[in-house]
Enzyme design. Structure first.
Site, mmCIF file in Angstrom:
data_model
loop_
_atom_site.group_PDB
_atom_site.id
_atom_site.type_symbol
_atom_site.label_atom_id
_atom_site.label_comp_id
_atom_site.label_asym_id
_atom_site.label_seq_id
_atom_site.Cartn_x
_atom_site.Cartn_y
_atom_site.Cartn_z
ATOM 1 N N ILE A 171 -35.183 -33.778 27.475
ATOM 2 C CA ILE A 171 -34.337 -33.380 26.369
ATOM 3 C C ILE A 171 -35.430 -32.184 25.653
ATOM 4 C CG2 ILE A 171 -35.080 -34.892 24.363
ATOM 5 C CD1 ILE A 171 -31.978 -34.814 23.551
ATOM 6 N N GLU B 91 -36.520 -41.921 27.903
ATOM 7 C CA GLU B 91 -37.026 -41.158 28.591
ATOM 8 C C GLU B 91 -37.840 -39.903 28.084
ATOM 9 O OE1 GLU B 91 -38.173 -38.524 31.573
ATOM 10 O OE2 GLU B 91 -36.652 -37.862 30.328
ATOM 11 N N ASP B 92 -37.498 -39.382 26.933
ATOM 12 C CA ASP B 92 -37.993 -38.164 26.255
ATOM 13 C C ASP B 92 -37.717 -37.923 24.919
ATOM 14 O OD1 ASP B 92 -39.520 -35.883 26.190
ATOM 15 O OD2 ASP B 92 -38.218 -34.653 27.260
ATOM 16 N N HIS C 228 -32.270 -36.943 32.045
ATOM 17 C CA HIS C 228 -33.850 -36.676 32.159
ATOM 18 C C HIS C 228 -34.615 -35.553 31.391
ATOM 19 C CE1 HIS C 228 -37.257 -35.620 34.977
ATOM 20 N NE2 HIS C 228 -37.633 -36.930 34.673
#
Length: 73
Positions: A68, A5-6, A66
């Protein structure tokens, strides 16, 4: 397997990767798998992501990361 996600990369070359974000109403590749945080050392010749173990007592079943970010003091 389920995508990241990140990613946040420290000046030292360590990268923290969050994975496992699930949005309500959208199909998930692994709906029963909790979110994860990985560490990758980009200084290595063949860097690979290693899952970080999360402390006991943390509610892993509902972990849905969601983004970091890191803080350097």
């Amino acid at each position: 397997e389920t995508g990241s996600e990140d990613v946040d990369i420290l000046p030292s070359g360590l990268a923290f990767i969050s994975s496992g974000l699930k949005y309500p109403g959208l199909k998930s590749i692994a709906p029963d798998k909790p979110g994860e945080i990985f560490l990758m050392d980009l200084n290595e010749d063949n860097p690979r992501a290693v899952e970080l173990r999360i402390s006991r007592g943390f509610d892993l079943a509902s972990f849905n990361p969601h983004g970091i970010s890191t803080y350097i003091d």
